[in-house]
Structures are given as C-alpha cells and as structure tokens.
Design an enzyme around this catalytic site. Sequence first.
Site, PDB file in Angstrom:
ATOM      1  N   ARG A   1     -58.062 -40.355  -3.619  1.00  0.00           N
ATOM      2  CA  ARG A   1     -57.151 -41.496  -3.747  1.00  0.00           C
ATOM      3  C   ARG A   1     -55.686 -41.063  -3.768  1.00  0.00           C
ATOM      4  NH1 ARG A   1     -59.731 -44.078  -8.860  1.00  0.00           N
ATOM      5  NH2 ARG A   1     -60.065 -41.876  -9.147  1.00  0.00           N
ATOM      6  N   CYS A   2     -55.435 -39.775  -3.788  1.00  0.00           N
ATOM      7  CA  CYS A   2     -54.070 -39.238  -3.846  1.00  0.00           C
ATOM      8  C   CYS A   2     -53.616 -38.830  -2.443  1.00  0.00           C
ATOM      9  CB  CYS A   2     -54.038 -38.037  -4.785  1.00  0.00           C
ATOM     10  SG  CYS A   2     -52.494 -37.113  -4.752  1.00  0.00           S
ATOM     11  N   SER A   3     -52.495 -39.375  -1.987  1.00  0.00           N
ATOM     12  CA  SER A   3     -52.023 -39.070  -0.635  1.00  0.00           C
ATOM     13  C   SER A   3     -51.683 -37.589  -0.476  1.00  0.00           C
ATOM     14  CB  SER A   3     -50.819 -39.933  -0.275  1.00  0.00           C
ATOM     15  OG  SER A   3     -49.719 -39.656  -1.118  1.00  0.00           O
TER      16      SER A   3
ATOM     17  N   ASN B   1     -58.480 -35.164  -5.118  1.00  0.00           N
ATOM     18  CA  ASN B   1     -58.656 -36.567  -5.474  1.00  0.00           C
ATOM     19  C   ASN B   1     -58.375 -37.360  -4.209  1.00  0.00           C
ATOM     20  OD1 ASN B   1     -58.363 -39.245  -6.247  1.00  0.00           O
ATOM     21  ND2 ASN B   1     -57.329 -38.756  -8.159  1.00  0.00           N
TER      22      ASN B   1
END
Length: 117
Positions: free
Chosen positions: A11-13, A9
């Site tokens: 958007r996930c760091s 994902n």
Amino acid sequence: MSELIIYHNNRCSKSRQTLQLLEQQGLSPSVIDYQITPPNHSELQTIIQQLGFSSARQLMRKGEAVYKELGLDEESVSEAQLIDAMVANPKLIERPIVCYQGKSILGRPPENVLSLL
C-alpha cells in the site's frame, strides 16, 4: 542476510517503487510483507545496526498514532522496548527496507537501494 530481501508494504508507493526498481535491475528479491510477517527482535536489531542507526527510534514512523499512544516518544523508553514495540506493531517500522549481503538500506528515495547492488 546474504539473500536479497525487501520488507515491503504494497500500500506504500515508495515500497512499490523500490520493488519495481529492483525488478528492473533483473533482481528477484524475497518479498516480505512486514505487516503480516514482521522481523523479530533480533532481526530488527541487526537491521538497525546495518542501517548505521544509533537508535531504533530512527527506524520508527513517529507519525503513527500508536507511537504516541504507547509513549514511545518518551526519552526513558529503552532500545529493547522500542524494538519490541515495532515487533508488536509493525506499522511503526519505516519502509521499505532492503537487505543484501550483510547490509541494509531504506528505500527512501527508492534509488537508495542501488548502492547495495
């Protein structure tokens, strides 16, 4: 699953860090945006087994609103129902998951994935 795969994902760091770590190792994993192309029921069963989890619930993001909305916190919910919920609502799946040569691991922390290589 002998190919190096990351269920990712962007958007996930932690997911971005894990992918970067793999690339720093000179690897080019197949990147699957699991929000768009979630693993199917059978693939999730395999991943849960490879992770060594005793329950699908261990792979779920319990803080997601849909987890409570669907009543997934109820003990009466079967393993099959938990997996079906993740397929239908991929944001419930913990991330990132890296699969390689019949093994899977969560990239939390990202350095965990080095044990697969």
